[in-house]
Structure formats: structure tokens, C-alpha cells
Write a protein that holds these residues in place. Sequence first.
Motif, PDB file in Angstrom:
ATOM      1  N   UNK A 151       0.875  -1.440  -0.061  1.00 31.58           N
ATOM      2  CA  UNK A 151       0.024  -0.010   0.044  1.00 31.58           C
ATOM      3  C   UNK A 151       0.858   1.311  -0.186  1.00 31.58           C
ATOM      4  N   UNK A 152       0.653   2.113  -1.054  1.00 31.50           N
ATOM      5  CA  UNK A 152       1.625   3.406  -1.194  1.00 31.50           C
ATOM      6  C   UNK A 152       0.532   4.467  -1.335  1.00 31.50           C
ATOM      7  N   UNK A 153       0.372   5.318  -0.443  1.00 32.96           N
ATOM      8  CA  UNK A 153      -0.386   6.621  -0.536  1.00 32.96           C
ATOM      9  C   UNK A 153       0.241   7.812  -1.314  1.00 32.96           C
ATOM     10  N   UNK A 154      -0.345   8.551  -1.292  1.00 34.06           N
ATOM     11  CA  UNK A 154      -0.218  10.098  -1.838  1.00 34.06           C
ATOM     12  C   UNK A 154      -0.387  10.850  -0.632  1.00 34.06           C
ATOM     13  N   UNK A 155       0.713  11.486  -0.100  1.00 33.57           N
ATOM     14  CA  UNK A 155       0.387  12.603   1.056  1.00 33.57           C
ATOM     15  C   UNK A 155      -0.607  13.547   0.876  1.00 33.57           C
ATOM     16  N   UNK A 156      -1.310  13.914   1.885  1.00 38.45           N
ATOM     17  CA  UNK A 156      -2.429  15.039   1.559  1.00 38.45           C
ATOM     18  C   UNK A 156      -1.718  16.386   1.017  1.00 38.45           C
ATOM     19  N   UNK A 157      -2.589  16.890  -0.105  1.00 38.85           N
ATOM     20  CA  UNK A 157      -2.132  17.889  -0.922  1.00 38.85           C
ATOM     21  C   UNK A 157      -1.201  17.488  -1.996  1.00 38.85           C
ATOM     22  N   UNK A 158      -0.881  16.447  -2.246  1.00 41.81           N
ATOM     23  CA  UNK A 158      -0.199  16.028  -3.243  1.00 41.81           C
ATOM     24  C   UNK A 158      -0.528  14.811  -4.293  1.00 41.81           C
ATOM     25  N   UNK A 159      -0.513  14.998  -5.450  1.00 39.65           N
ATOM     26  CA  UNK A 159      -0.918  14.085  -6.440  1.00 39.65           C
ATOM     27  C   UNK A 159      -2.429  14.274  -6.519  1.00 39.65           C
ATOM     28  N   UNK A 160      -3.220  13.056  -6.298  1.00 43.64           N
ATOM     29  CA  UNK A 160      -4.683  12.850  -6.318  1.00 43.64           C
ATOM     30  C   UNK A 160      -5.161  13.137  -4.791  1.00 43.64           C
ATOM     31  N   UNK A 161      -4.502  13.204  -3.875  1.00 44.82           N
ATOM     32  CA  UNK A 161      -4.757  13.418  -2.489  1.00 44.82           C
ATOM     33  C   UNK A 161      -5.259  14.742  -2.309  1.00 44.82           C
ATOM     34  N   UNK A 162      -6.504  14.935  -1.701  1.00 44.45           N
ATOM     35  CA  UNK A 162      -7.102  16.433  -1.354  1.00 44.45           C
ATOM     36  C   UNK A 162      -6.026  16.922   0.001  1.00 44.45           C
ATOM     37  N   UNK A 163      -5.815  18.323  -0.065  1.00 46.26           N
ATOM     38  CA  UNK A 163      -5.315  18.802   1.101  1.00 46.26           C
ATOM     39  C   UNK A 163      -5.970  18.639   2.347  1.00 46.26           C
ATOM     40  N   UNK A 164      -5.284  18.626   3.346  1.00 44.36           N
ATOM     41  CA  UNK A 164      -6.251  18.806   4.912  1.00 44.36           C
ATOM     42  C   UNK A 164      -6.521  20.298   4.895  1.00 44.36           C
ATOM     43  N   UNK A 165      -7.805  20.471   5.620  1.00 42.50           N
ATOM     44  CA  UNK A 165      -8.299  21.780   6.171  1.00 42.50           C
ATOM     45  C   UNK A 165      -7.038  22.368   7.091  1.00 42.50           C
ATOM     46  N   UNK A 166      -7.051  23.674   7.200  1.00 40.60           N
ATOM     47  CA  UNK A 166      -6.249  24.208   7.906  1.00 40.60           C
ATOM     48  C   UNK A 166      -6.269  24.074   9.398  1.00 40.60           C
ATOM     49  N   UNK A 167      -7.531  23.517   9.820  1.00 43.01           N
ATOM     50  CA  UNK A 167      -7.706  23.457  11.114  1.00 43.01           C
ATOM     51  C   UNK A 167      -7.296  22.357  12.033  1.00 43.01           C
ATOM     52  N   UNK A 168      -6.516  21.343  11.007  1.00 38.75           N
ATOM     53  CA  UNK A 168      -6.104  20.417  11.482  1.00 38.75           C
ATOM     54  C   UNK A 168      -4.660  20.154  11.825  1.00 38.75           C
ATOM     55  N   UNK A 169      -3.966  19.230  12.579  1.00 40.14           N
ATOM     56  CA  UNK A 169      -2.740  19.084  12.691  1.00 40.14           C
ATOM     57  C   UNK A 169      -2.062  18.046  11.794  1.00 40.14           C
ATOM     58  N   UNK A 170      -1.625  18.672  10.737  1.00 42.44           N
ATOM     59  CA  UNK A 170      -1.413  17.870   9.402  1.00 42.44           C
ATOM     60  C   UNK A 170      -0.565  16.621   9.503  1.00 42.44           C
ATOM     61  N   UNK A 171       0.446  16.639  10.359  1.00 46.37           N
ATOM     62  CA  UNK A 171       1.433  15.269  10.520  1.00 46.37           C
ATOM     63  C   UNK A 171       0.554  14.127  11.209  1.00 46.37           C
ATOM     64  N   UNK A 172       0.003  14.530  12.411  1.00 47.40           N
ATOM     65  CA  UNK A 172      -0.732  13.493  13.162  1.00 47.40           C
ATOM     66  C   UNK A 172      -1.725  13.130  12.622  1.00 47.40           C
ATOM     67  N   UNK A 173      -2.602  13.996  11.872  1.00 46.07           N
ATOM     68  CA  UNK A 173      -3.715  13.639  11.093  1.00 46.07           C
ATOM     69  C   UNK A 173      -3.568  12.761  10.034  1.00 46.07           C
TER      70      UNK A 173
END
Length: 361
Positions: free
Chosen positions: A51-73
Amino acid sequence: MHFIHGRSRHPNPVPLLLIPPFPFTNLSFRHITDIFANPNDPDVDQPFHFVMPSLPGLGFSDPLPSSVHTVSKTAEMLDTLMKQLGYRYYIASNSGSSITPKGSIDWKIINHLAASYPGSCLGVHLVSPPWKAPEARKNPVEWLKLTVAKSLKAGILGYTKEDIASLRTSDRQRAKKKDSDMTTIGAFGAYDPNTLAYALCDSPTGLLVFFLTLIRMLGSEKEFTATELVTITKLTWLPGPEGALRLWAENDILAREEAELKPSHRVKAAITVFLTDDGASQDGPDSAQKTDSLSSFSYVCPNWGKQHYDVVWTGRIQGNQGLLAWERPQIIADGARNLAKALLAVDKRLYEVERRRGRTA
């Protein structure tokens, strides 16, 4: 979250979560799936459900909202992804260098997985983790061991002769680079991530230059064609640069706020490091290019990780690590396989997905 899921056709595969090196996406590494999932000899090389994901905000993965802690989320999302795919237990690996001035984003994410989800992430394979040498004030016993080993130039007290030679060469290279850190990664570090986000939004050329500089910085020996470079750049920045640079910005904040996330207990780990090439420290026609590469920034001794992880395997690899997932993906696979072997010798839970399928069948 977009991910590539390569199920093995062989019996007794182990679930493996592979985190691509930031800021590259999984779309750039589709060619390595069979190396992990379908080895030529599964009796020798452990197969994986890959299983190989694309990190949030890269490729086809949506970016995370600014209200969340990006690394832990992101770590939470990856653990949830593995469980939803049916993998109650799994191992994880990063796939690129973590040796940057503040440690890379994929390192932070895999460290969060190990620390926060030890009940499901049973082990991690770490490529060039950004650990620091023990300091006299914080860890006098380990500092003394390192000092004695370096003074005697001997393989003792948990250090090998290869470690000592690489540490001494690394010290010399770091002294030479002290006055020239504005090259490569230093140049990016001079800018606030918000500044770069605004600049890159308006400049396709800037997006391309970012990757050209990054590839040079990592010491890649692969000759990319113009089409490959443009494709890599386009695939990475599909959602725009803002989400990726938010990850980078938060990584910078984490580096200041928490030197290292401490797991509640020592998770099993395999470690792959790259021995410093003495030739890179000598003067010559290629010395400037070698000095600019990230591989010459610092040597990390595997022994330094034992205070945080239960180190079950260590691989010391000769040569420049470059872009492993393109140039030497087998090194990543070997580290993951040795981790799986050590785990399976004492814990068969990694095979549970196959047992469940057998019962339901």
C-alpha cells in the motif's frame, strides 16, 4: 486520500505501508509495486500486500483543512486506511532520505505511526533517520561511548569500524560546508513556506526548478528526460502547491516544538543507513557536485536509535543513496523484508489477514 494497492499473488504476504519521499507522489513510483508484492522467489524474498499513499495535498490526494494538525492527522488517516483495507496489523517504511536540517516530513509521519499506533503498526523500517549524536549534557554515558570509539578508531561499544570511518568523514564534510549552506536545501530553508506557496502558484517554471534543485540536492544519478521531469512535476502539484507547503511548514514547527516524538514503548525497527564515501571529501572535478548532495550532509549511526526503538536489523549500504525509489528500490525492499523476518520469528500476527480469509473461505 489516493493510494496504490498491490495485492500479492503469493501465499503468506505481509501488509506493508510504504510512504513516498516528500514531495514526490505515489504516481511516480508505480513501477516498484511488483518488487514488493510479487518477488521472483517468494520462498527467499518475503512478499507484501503493498500500500503506497499519496500524502495530503500531493497528487490525487486532497489537502487537509487548515484547522487540523497535518502530520498527526496524516498518520491517523494512514492507520485507518490500512485497517479499512483489512490489515489489522502491518509494518511501515519510509523510502527516502530523512537527513535534512530539520528532518523530513515522511520521517515525522512514520515516527507518529510508531509512537501513536503500536497496536497495529508492529514495526517500522527507517531509511537514514535524522537522529543526532548523543550529547555530554543530555546523555553522558552514550556520549562517552561515542567519544571513546572515535578516539580509538575501533569497532567497540555498539559502533562498527564502518560507523567510525563514516562519522569522521562526515565531520570533515560538515566543516567544509559550514560556509556554503545557502546551496540546495539551505536555499529553500531561507524562505518562509508561505512565501514559496505564493511564488510557486504563479510560476510553472518555479515548480519545475523546485524539483530540479531537489533532485540535485538528493544526489540522484538517474538521467531524467525532459518529459519525465515535467511529468513528475505535474503529478506532484495537481492540487496546487499550497497543501504540500503546509506539510512543510508544519514540519518546520514540529522540529522546533518537539525534537522527537517518544513512543510509549520501543517499537521494533529496521534501519538502513548509507556509509559516507571518503572519495566525496577529496578535492577533484566532481567534489563540488558531491558536496552539494544531501547524502554528504551527515552520517547517522544506527546505534543512536536504540534509545527510541528496538532495533532488530541494520543495513549499512555503500554509495550515495540518491533517489532510492527510482535507482535502488531493492534496498527499501530488503530493509522491509528483514524487519518482517525479525517480527515473524516472534509474532505471527502479520499473517492474520490470510488466516481470516482462510476461515471465511
